[in-house]
Structure formats: C-alpha cells, structure tokens
Design a protein around this motif. Sequence first.
Motif, PDB file in Angstrom:
ATOM      1  N   ILE A 236      16.245  47.830 -57.661  1.00 17.97           N
ATOM      2  CA  ILE A 236      16.596  47.771 -58.892  1.00 17.97           C
ATOM      3  C   ILE A 236      18.533  46.570 -59.747  1.00 17.97           C
ATOM      4  O   ILE A 236      17.980  45.737 -60.075  1.00 17.97           O
ATOM      5  N   GLU A 237      18.606  47.427 -59.022  1.00 19.54           N
ATOM      6  CA  GLU A 237      20.592  46.658 -58.724  1.00 19.54           C
ATOM      7  C   GLU A 237      20.669  45.241 -58.377  1.00 19.54           C
ATOM      8  O   GLU A 237      21.148  44.414 -59.052  1.00 19.54           O
ATOM      9  N   TYR A 238      19.819  44.810 -57.745  1.00 22.84           N
ATOM     10  CA  TYR A 238      19.855  43.365 -56.887  1.00 22.84           C
ATOM     11  C   TYR A 238      19.004  42.905 -57.406  1.00 22.84           C
ATOM     12  O   TYR A 238      18.909  40.941 -57.505  1.00 22.84           O
ATOM     13  N   PHE A 239      18.022  42.616 -58.610  1.00 25.50           N
ATOM     14  CA  PHE A 239      16.646  42.171 -58.788  1.00 25.50           C
ATOM     15  C   PHE A 239      17.474  40.701 -59.234  1.00 25.50           C
ATOM     16  O   PHE A 239      17.053  39.800 -59.200  1.00 25.50           O
ATOM     17  N   TRP A 240      18.203  40.984 -60.259  1.00 23.93           N
ATOM     18  CA  TRP A 240      18.593  39.906 -61.284  1.00 23.93           C
ATOM     19  C   TRP A 240      19.277  38.413 -60.637  1.00 23.93           C
ATOM     20  O   TRP A 240      19.089  37.062 -60.686  1.00 23.93           O
ATOM     21  N   ARG A 241      19.350  38.717 -59.152  1.00 25.10           N
ATOM     22  CA  ARG A 241      19.647  38.267 -57.616  1.00 25.10           C
ATOM     23  C   ARG A 241      18.619  37.625 -57.548  1.00 25.10           C
ATOM     24  O   ARG A 241      18.473  35.930 -57.296  1.00 25.10           O
ATOM     25  N   VAL A 242      17.167  38.260 -57.763  1.00 24.13           N
ATOM     26  CA  VAL A 242      15.934  36.870 -56.618  1.00 24.13           C
ATOM     27  C   VAL A 242      15.754  36.566 -58.087  1.00 24.13           C
ATOM     28  O   VAL A 242      14.612  35.891 -57.670  1.00 24.13           O
ATOM     29  N   ALA A 243      15.511  37.571 -59.166  1.00 28.13           N
ATOM     30  CA  ALA A 243      14.633  37.356 -60.342  1.00 28.13           C
ATOM     31  C   ALA A 243      15.021  35.118 -60.203  1.00 28.13           C
ATOM     32  O   ALA A 243      13.962  35.479 -61.067  1.00 28.13           O
ATOM     33  N   VAL A 244      15.929  34.875 -59.940  1.00 32.12           N
ATOM     34  CA  VAL A 244      15.257  33.555 -60.343  1.00 32.12           C
ATOM     35  C   VAL A 244      14.574  32.531 -59.422  1.00 32.12           C
ATOM     36  O   VAL A 244      14.630  31.230 -60.156  1.00 32.12           O
TER      37      VAL A 244
ATOM     38  N   ASP B 247      14.139  30.721 -71.244  1.00 31.03           N
ATOM     39  CA  ASP B 247      14.649  29.361 -70.171  1.00 31.03           C
ATOM     40  C   ASP B 247      13.768  29.972 -69.371  1.00 31.03           C
ATOM     41  O   ASP B 247      13.708  29.064 -68.399  1.00 31.03           O
ATOM     42  N   GLY B 248      12.640  30.970 -68.649  1.00 22.53           N
ATOM     43  CA  GLY B 248      12.363  31.474 -68.069  1.00 22.53           C
ATOM     44  C   GLY B 248      12.776  32.373 -67.301  1.00 22.53           C
ATOM     45  O   GLY B 248      12.157  32.772 -66.148  1.00 22.53           O
ATOM     46  N   THR B 249      14.224  32.759 -67.419  1.00 19.87           N
ATOM     47  CA  THR B 249      14.497  33.431 -66.626  1.00 19.87           C
ATOM     48  C   THR B 249      15.001  34.947 -67.137  1.00 19.87           C
ATOM     49  O   THR B 249      14.133  34.878 -67.800  1.00 19.87           O
ATOM     50  N   TRP B 250      14.735  35.496 -65.795  1.00 24.83           N
ATOM     51  CA  TRP B 250      14.212  37.243 -66.193  1.00 24.83           C
ATOM     52  C   TRP B 250      15.219  37.963 -67.152  1.00 24.83           C
ATOM     53  O   TRP B 250      16.324  37.630 -67.647  1.00 24.83           O
ATOM     54  N   ARG B 251      14.738  38.983 -67.553  1.00 26.29           N
ATOM     55  CA  ARG B 251      15.373  40.268 -69.124  1.00 26.29           C
ATOM     56  C   ARG B 251      15.130  40.831 -68.239  1.00 26.29           C
ATOM     57  O   ARG B 251      13.465  41.500 -68.523  1.00 26.29           O
ATOM     58  N   LYS B 252      16.367  41.877 -67.972  1.00 26.95           N
ATOM     59  CA  LYS B 252      15.879  43.033 -67.698  1.00 26.95           C
ATOM     60  C   LYS B 252      15.061  44.386 -68.427  1.00 26.95           C
ATOM     61  O   LYS B 252      15.127  43.674 -70.302  1.00 26.95           O
ATOM     62  N   ASN B 253      14.088  44.461 -67.898  1.00 24.42           N
ATOM     63  CA  ASN B 253      12.981  45.155 -68.026  1.00 24.42           C
ATOM     64  C   ASN B 253      13.985  46.870 -69.036  1.00 24.42           C
ATOM     65  O   ASN B 253      14.240  47.043 -68.542  1.00 24.42           O
ATOM     66  N   PRO B 254      13.227  46.916 -70.516  1.00 25.01           N
ATOM     67  CA  PRO B 254      14.543  48.221 -71.059  1.00 25.01           C
ATOM     68  C   PRO B 254      13.934  49.628 -69.997  1.00 25.01           C
ATOM     69  O   PRO B 254      14.994  50.674 -69.791  1.00 25.01           O
ATOM     70  N   GLU B 255      12.796  49.964 -69.183  1.00 24.22           N
ATOM     71  CA  GLU B 255      13.150  50.860 -68.568  1.00 24.22           C
ATOM     72  C   GLU B 255      14.558  51.097 -67.442  1.00 24.22           C
ATOM     73  O   GLU B 255      14.719  51.930 -66.630  1.00 24.22           O
TER      74      GLU B 255
ATOM     75  N   ARG C 202      11.102  37.508 -69.731  1.00 28.40           N
ATOM     76  CA  ARG C 202      11.236  36.167 -69.489  1.00 28.40           C
ATOM     77  C   ARG C 202      12.293  35.666 -70.600  1.00 28.40           C
ATOM     78  O   ARG C 202      11.751  36.553 -72.102  1.00 28.40           O
ATOM     79  N   ASN C 203      13.105  35.218 -70.329  1.00 26.32           N
ATOM     80  CA  ASN C 203      13.808  34.291 -71.734  1.00 26.32           C
ATOM     81  C   ASN C 203      13.415  33.179 -71.440  1.00 26.32           C
ATOM     82  O   ASN C 203      12.697  33.049 -71.347  1.00 26.32           O
TER      83      ASN C 203
ATOM     84  N   GLU D  96       4.814  30.297 -63.866  1.00 27.30           N
ATOM     85  CA  GLU D  96       4.468  29.613 -65.224  1.00 27.30           C
ATOM     86  C   GLU D  96       2.998  30.459 -65.298  1.00 27.30           C
ATOM     87  O   GLU D  96       3.137  31.638 -66.509  1.00 27.30           O
ATOM     88  N   ASP D  97       2.706  31.561 -64.124  1.00 25.55           N
ATOM     89  CA  ASP D  97       1.740  32.441 -64.488  1.00 25.55           C
ATOM     90  C   ASP D  97       2.178  34.009 -64.718  1.00 25.55           C
ATOM     91  O   ASP D  97       4.064  33.870 -64.388  1.00 25.55           O
ATOM     92  N   ASP D  98       1.883  34.366 -65.373  1.00 24.23           N
ATOM     93  CA  ASP D  98       2.383  35.781 -65.697  1.00 24.23           C
ATOM     94  C   ASP D  98       2.494  36.048 -64.813  1.00 24.23           C
ATOM     95  O   ASP D  98       1.795  36.455 -63.639  1.00 24.23           O
ATOM     96  N   LEU D  99       4.016  37.203 -64.154  1.00 19.72           N
ATOM     97  CA  LEU D  99       4.363  38.132 -63.163  1.00 19.72           C
ATOM     98  C   LEU D  99       4.468  39.451 -63.945  1.00 19.72           C
ATOM     99  O   LEU D  99       4.331  39.401 -65.107  1.00 19.72           O
TER     100      LEU D  99
END
Length: 117
Positions: A36-44, A102-110, A99-100, A50-53
């Motif tokens: 979870i700590e590194y996911f922001w680095r690979v989320a890009v 711009d399509g980038t990942w927005r950290k899940n509240p969990e 997603r924000n 375009e599909d739901d992930l």
Amino acid sequence: MILHCMKKTTWEERKDKECWGRRNINNGGFIHCSTIEYFWRVAVNFASVEDDLVLLCIDEDKLNAEVRYEDSDNCGRAYPHIYGLVNNDAVVKVLPFLRNEDGTWRKNPEFAGIQDK
C-alpha cells in the motif's frame, strides 16, 4: 496486505474461481503486486486505462503461493511478486481504483492512515 490492480471485468471473471493468475504467470513469470505504501508509485501505470479498475487486497498469510519481495528495476524498492496462483480466499477486500480528473489514482479512504513511501 498487498495490492494487485486489474480490470473490473477481469475480476468479475475470476472472483468465483478457486484460484487465478495463470495468464499473469505465463506473461511475466509471476503476479505483480505492490505494498500500500508504494502503490502511488505504480498507480501511474494505470492512468491511461479507460476501463474500470479494482484493487485486490490480498492477505499474504492466506496465500498458498510464495511471495518474494524483489527490486527487479533496481529502483531501491522491493515489490511483492506472487510466484504461483492466487487462491481467492486470500483476497480479503476488493476496492475501486479511484481516479482524479486527470485519471491518476486517488488514494482510497481505507488507506488514509498508511503513509506513502
């Protein structure tokens, strides 16, 4: 807990199976995951999809397959790789890939209490 990102439609195909991941293993030798700590680095890597992930939250202690933390890219960070099929009872939660604009990942509240590294 480790994360694996996939298309929601793929998860819908796999969620009722006992195990999955053969295609991933055949393509790359293992199943790519992230902490979870590194996911922001690979989320890009998923921003242009375009599909739901979805994010599969996998309990390593429940996996039947081996998990190795490896720094395959020599980036100074080790990521979890699953060497074998994922038994679905190790998937403890499935979350939307938020997603924000711009399509980038927005950290899940969990994950709000888990600091990015």
